[in-house]
Scaffold this motif. Structure first.
Motif, PDB file in Angstrom:
ATOM      1  N   ILE A 291     100.921   4.250 -40.792  1.00  0.00           N
ATOM      2  CA  ILE A 291     100.810   2.831 -41.130  1.00  0.00           C
ATOM      3  C   ILE A 291      99.366   2.515 -41.507  1.00  0.00           C
ATOM      4  O   ILE A 291      98.434   2.889 -40.785  1.00  0.00           O
ATOM      5  CB  ILE A 291     101.238   1.950 -39.938  1.00  0.00           C
ATOM      6  CG1 ILE A 291     102.689   2.234 -39.549  1.00  0.00           C
ATOM      7  CG2 ILE A 291     101.064   0.470 -40.278  1.00  0.00           C
ATOM      8  CD1 ILE A 291     103.129   1.511 -38.289  1.00  0.00           C
ATOM      9  N   PRO A 292      99.126   1.819 -42.615  1.00  0.00           N
ATOM     10  CA  PRO A 292      97.755   1.424 -42.959  1.00  0.00           C
ATOM     11  C   PRO A 292      97.158   0.531 -41.871  1.00  0.00           C
ATOM     12  O   PRO A 292      97.841  -0.311 -41.296  1.00  0.00           O
ATOM     13  CB  PRO A 292      97.925   0.645 -44.274  1.00  0.00           C
ATOM     14  CG  PRO A 292      99.210   1.149 -44.851  1.00  0.00           C
ATOM     15  CD  PRO A 292     100.092   1.444 -43.670  1.00  0.00           C
ATOM     16  N   SER A 293      95.883   0.729 -41.585  1.00  0.00           N
ATOM     17  CA  SER A 293      95.190  -0.055 -40.571  1.00  0.00           C
ATOM     18  C   SER A 293      94.627  -1.319 -41.203  1.00  0.00           C
ATOM     19  O   SER A 293      93.843  -1.258 -42.154  1.00  0.00           O
ATOM     20  CB  SER A 293      94.054   0.772 -39.960  1.00  0.00           C
ATOM     21  OG  SER A 293      93.333   0.026 -39.012  1.00  0.00           O
ATOM     22  N   GLU A 294      95.037  -2.470 -40.664  1.00  0.00           N
ATOM     23  CA  GLU A 294      94.567  -3.742 -41.223  1.00  0.00           C
ATOM     24  C   GLU A 294      94.696  -4.851 -40.185  1.00  0.00           C
ATOM     25  O   GLU A 294      95.535  -4.787 -39.288  1.00  0.00           O
ATOM     26  CB  GLU A 294      95.381  -4.101 -42.465  1.00  0.00           C
ATOM     27  CG  GLU A 294      94.797  -5.234 -43.296  1.00  0.00           C
ATOM     28  CD  GLU A 294      93.404  -4.935 -43.820  1.00  0.00           C
ATOM     29  OE1 GLU A 294      92.447  -5.144 -43.043  1.00  0.00           O
ATOM     30  OE2 GLU A 294      93.284  -4.501 -44.976  1.00  0.00           O
ATOM     31  N   SER A 295      93.851  -5.875 -40.304  1.00  0.00           N
ATOM     32  CA  SER A 295      93.901  -7.004 -39.383  1.00  0.00           C
ATOM     33  C   SER A 295      94.928  -8.029 -39.852  1.00  0.00           C
ATOM     34  O   SER A 295      95.326  -8.054 -41.022  1.00  0.00           O
ATOM     35  CB  SER A 295      92.530  -7.672 -39.282  1.00  0.00           C
ATOM     36  OG  SER A 295      92.218  -8.342 -40.493  1.00  0.00           O
ATOM     37  N   ILE A 296      95.334  -8.887 -38.933  1.00  0.00           N
ATOM     38  CA  ILE A 296      96.242 -10.000 -39.252  1.00  0.00           C
ATOM     39  C   ILE A 296      95.640 -10.867 -40.348  1.00  0.00           C
ATOM     40  O   ILE A 296      96.321 -11.248 -41.310  1.00  0.00           O
ATOM     41  CB  ILE A 296      96.509 -10.832 -37.982  1.00  0.00           C
ATOM     42  CG1 ILE A 296      97.327 -10.032 -36.956  1.00  0.00           C
ATOM     43  CG2 ILE A 296      97.227 -12.139 -38.325  1.00  0.00           C
ATOM     44  CD1 ILE A 296      97.408 -10.689 -35.594  1.00  0.00           C
ATOM     45  N   ASP A 297      94.353 -11.166 -40.221  1.00  0.00           N
ATOM     46  CA  ASP A 297      93.692 -12.054 -41.186  1.00  0.00           C
ATOM     47  C   ASP A 297      93.691 -11.466 -42.588  1.00  0.00           C
ATOM     48  O   ASP A 297      94.075 -12.132 -43.562  1.00  0.00           O
ATOM     49  CB  ASP A 297      92.256 -12.331 -40.736  1.00  0.00           C
ATOM     50  CG  ASP A 297      92.188 -13.057 -39.418  1.00  0.00           C
ATOM     51  OD1 ASP A 297      92.164 -14.293 -39.424  1.00  0.00           O
ATOM     52  OD2 ASP A 297      92.176 -12.378 -38.370  1.00  0.00           O
ATOM     53  N   TYR A 298      93.222 -10.225 -42.713  1.00  0.00           N
ATOM     54  CA  TYR A 298      93.102  -9.623 -44.039  1.00  0.00           C
ATOM     55  C   TYR A 298      94.465  -9.341 -44.658  1.00  0.00           C
ATOM     56  O   TYR A 298      94.660  -9.496 -45.865  1.00  0.00           O
ATOM     57  CB  TYR A 298      92.301  -8.325 -43.967  1.00  0.00           C
ATOM     58  CG  TYR A 298      90.817  -8.517 -43.758  1.00  0.00           C
ATOM     59  CD1 TYR A 298      90.223  -9.769 -43.913  1.00  0.00           C
ATOM     60  CD2 TYR A 298      90.000  -7.445 -43.411  1.00  0.00           C
ATOM     61  CE1 TYR A 298      88.865  -9.946 -43.717  1.00  0.00           C
ATOM     62  CE2 TYR A 298      88.633  -7.609 -43.224  1.00  0.00           C
ATOM     63  CZ  TYR A 298      88.073  -8.858 -43.377  1.00  0.00           C
ATOM     64  OH  TYR A 298      86.723  -9.024 -43.192  1.00  0.00           O
TER      65      TYR A 298
END
Length: 495
Positions: free
Chosen positions: A265-272
Motif C-alpha cells: 500500500i502506498p504510504s500517505e497521510s489523510i491530509d495529502y
C-alpha cells in the motif's frame, strides 16, 4: 440516535521525544500531559473521545489502529480502562494515516462495530493533549451534527485549533467568513507549514487555524473520497483487508490485514491523500474551532509548555534538585539529576541515555535519532527496561560473555517454550513462585531458590501464582543477543 464509532490512530514513533520515547515504546504510551493524571496519552485520548456520547449519540466499540509490534502495549493499557470496548486493527508496517483510517472504515462498514454499517467516524491521534475536555467534547459533538445533517454523505468536518502563536511547525486551515448552524465554517483551503513571516501574517489575519489532525466523517464518505482521489491506496488497502485474519485476547479483538499485501500500500497521510483535495469538489470540508489547550507534544519544548511550571518556569519530573535554574524541563527516570545556573534547557535522563538540549532547538532531537539509526544502536528502539506481553525485563549489567537481567512475570503468565544455541542461564527467584520447565523436568521454585538452564536445553519460565514473579537471570556464553531464541510454543503468537 446518531451512531458514532471512535477511531484512535496509534501509530508513530515519537522520535523528537527521544530518549523517553523510542520505537519500541513510543510517546503515545507515555505519561506526558503535564496533568495530575497517571494515564498515558493513549489512555487519555480513548477516554476523551468516548466522552462524546449523550442522549443523541450512541457509541460503538473504539477502533484502535496500531502497529503489530505495539499490540501488547496497547492491550495492557486498555485493560486499565475496563469500561472501554475496543478492537485493535494491527498494521504489520507503518503506512501513514490514510491506510490506517481506511482499515478503520472497512471495519466500521464490515465488522458490525455499531448499530449500523455506515457510522460516523470520529478520528483522533493517540498522542495529543487537551486541557479543556468539556470544550473538546462540545466541538466534536458539533462536528458530528454537521456530518449527520448532510444526507448526501459528502461532508467532512475537521477541528481547527485557535492559534496562540505564529507556529511554523503546523499546517494551517483557511476558513471562510460565514458560520453555519453548528458553529462550523466552510474550509477555503489548507496550507503547508509556513515560514515565520507567513505564520505571523496568518495569526494577524484571524481566519487561519492550526490543523489538528482530528476529523469527523462517515465511513462511506472516506472510502468514496479515497477511491476518487487515491484509487491506488483504496485498491491496495481493500485487497489487504480481504485477506485479513482475526483473533481474540479476552474482551479485545485483534484484526490483521494480509501482511504481504499491506506492505504494497502506498504510504500517505489523510491530509495529502484526501482532505486537502476536497475544497472545490463535491466533497465539502467544514471546520469547527477548538480552543481547549490543545498540544500535539511534537517536541520537548511542547512538553515544557503543558507542564506545571514552578516560580522559575521550570518543569520537573522524578528525583531532581535545581539551583539557579530557569525555564527548563528536567526529567529524571532512574537517578538524581541536579542542575546549577542553567536557563532554557531540556535534560532528559533514562537508565541508558541522557539528552541535554537547548529548549529552542528541541525539534532537532530527530537528528540524534537519525545518527542512532545509522549506527544501528539499540538505544533508538528499546529502553534498558523492555516491556513484554508476559511482563518485562531490565538488563542491569553486562560484560564479556555475561549479562544480568531482572525479570518480572505477571500472575498467570509465561514465557515461550524456547532454547538458546549460544548461552546458558542461571535463574534465582527473589519474589513469588516460579514454575520452570527444564528439559524433561517441571519444577517449582520459591524465593531464594535457584536453577541452571544448560546451553541448548529447552526451557520455559511461568508464574502460577497470584502475585508478580521476579527473578534474577545471569546469562553466560559466546553470544547473548535477543535473537538467539528458538521458540517452540508461544502464547502470544511470536515466532
Amino acid at each position: 440516535m446518531t451512531s458514532v464509532t471512535p477511531v484512535i490512530l496509534c501509530g508513530g514513533s515519537g522520535t523528537r521525544l527521544w530518549p523517553l520515547s523510542r520505537s519500541g515504546f513510543p510517546k503515545q504510551f507515555l505519561v506526558l500531559s503535564g496533568s495530575d493524571s497517571k494515564q498515558s496519552l493513549f489512555q487519555e485520548a480513548i477516554e476523551r473521545i468516548n466522552a462524546i456520547g449523550n442522549q443523541d449519540i450512541t457509541l460503538g466499540p473504539t477502533l484502535i489502529v496500531t502497529n503489530e509490534e505495539h499490540r501488547f502495549l496497547a492491550l495492557d493499557q486498555l485493560r486499565e480502562l475496563p469500561e472501554i470496548k475496543a478492537t485493535l486493527l494491527l498494521e504489520p508496517i507503518g503506512r501513514n494515516t490514510a491506510p490506517a483510517l481506511t482499515l478503520a472504515a472497512f471495519q466500521a462498514r464490515d465488522g458490525g462495530s455499531n448499530t449500523e454499517l455506515d457510522p460516523i467516524l470520529v478520528i483522533t491521534p493517540a498522542d495529543q493533549t487537551v486541557q479543556n475536555t468539556a470544550a473538546f467534547v462540545k466541538a466534536l459533538q458539533e462536528c458530528i451534527a454537521v456530518v449527520n445533517a448532510d444526507q448526501s454523505k459528502k461532508t467532512i468536518a475537521i477541528l481547527g485549533i485557535t492559534p496562540t502563536a505564529p507556529e511554523t511547525g503546523y499546517g494551517y486551515i483557511e476558513r471562510m467568513q460565514e458560520q453555519g448552524a453548528h458553529h462550523e465554517y466552510t474550509v477555503a483551503k489548507f496550507v503547508e507549514k509556513p515560514d515565520s513571516k507567513t505564520a505571523q501574517s496568518y495569526l494577524a489575519d484571524g481566519n487561519y487555524l492550526w490543523n489538528s489532525g482530528m476529523f469527523v466523517l462517515r465511513a462511506s464518505t472516506w472510502l468514496a473520497a479515497l477511491k476518487e482521489f487515491r484509487s491506488d491506496i483504496f485498491g491496495a488497502s481493500e485487497t489487504a483487508w480481504q485477506g485479513k485474519s482475526m483473533d481474540q485476547s479476552g474482551e479485545v479483538s485483534f484484526v490483521r490485514p494480509d501482511t504481504a499485501l499491506f506492505t504494497s500500500i502506498p504510504s500517505e497521510s489523510i491530509d495529502y491523500a484526501v482532505i486537502e483535495k476536497c475544497p472545490g469538489t463535491s466533497f465539502s470540508v467544514k471546520m469547527v474551532e477548538l480552543n481547549a489547550g490543545w498540544n500535539d507534544l511534537g517536541a520537548w519544548d511542547a512538553v515544557w509548555q503543558v507542564g506545571s511550571q514552578d516560580s522559575n518556569g521550570n518543569v520537573t519530573s522524578g528525583d531532581t534538585l535545581l539551583s539557579n535554574t530557569k525555564n527548563s524541563l528536567v526529567h529524571a527516570s532512574t537517578r538524581l539529576v541536579s542542575t546549577v545556573g542553567i536557563d532554557n534547557l531540556v535534560i532528559i535522563e533514562t537508565a541508558d541515555a541522557v539528552l541535554v538540549a537547548d529548549r529552542a532547538n528541541s525539534q532537532d532531537v530527530k537528528h540524534i535519532v537519525s545518527q542512532l539509526d545509522a549506527q544501528k544502536r539499540e538505544e533508538k528502539n528499546l529502553h534498558r527496561k523492555v516491556a513484554r506481553p508476559w511482563g518485562w525485563y531490565d538488563s542491569v549489567d553486562e560484560g564479556e560473555r555475561f549479562k544480568v537481567k531482572r525479570i518480572q512475570v505477571k500472575p498467570g503468565a509465561s514465557l515461550s517454550l524456547q532454547m538458546h544455541h549460544h548461552r546458558a542461564e542461571h535463574w534465582i527467584v527473589v519474589k513469588g513462585i516460579a514454575q520452570i520447565t527444564n528439559g524433561d523436568q517441571v519444577i517449582t521454585l520459591q524465593e531464594n531458590q535457584s536453577t541452571f538452564i544448560p546451553q541448548g536445553q529447552t526451557h520455559r519460565l511461568a508464574n502460577p501464582g497470584k502475585e508478580p514473579l521476579e527473578i534474577i537471570e545471569v546469562q553466560s556464553g559466546s553470544y547473548l543477543g535477543e535473537d538467539d531464541i528458538v521458540r517452540f510454543e508461544d502464547t502470544y503468537g511470536r515466532s
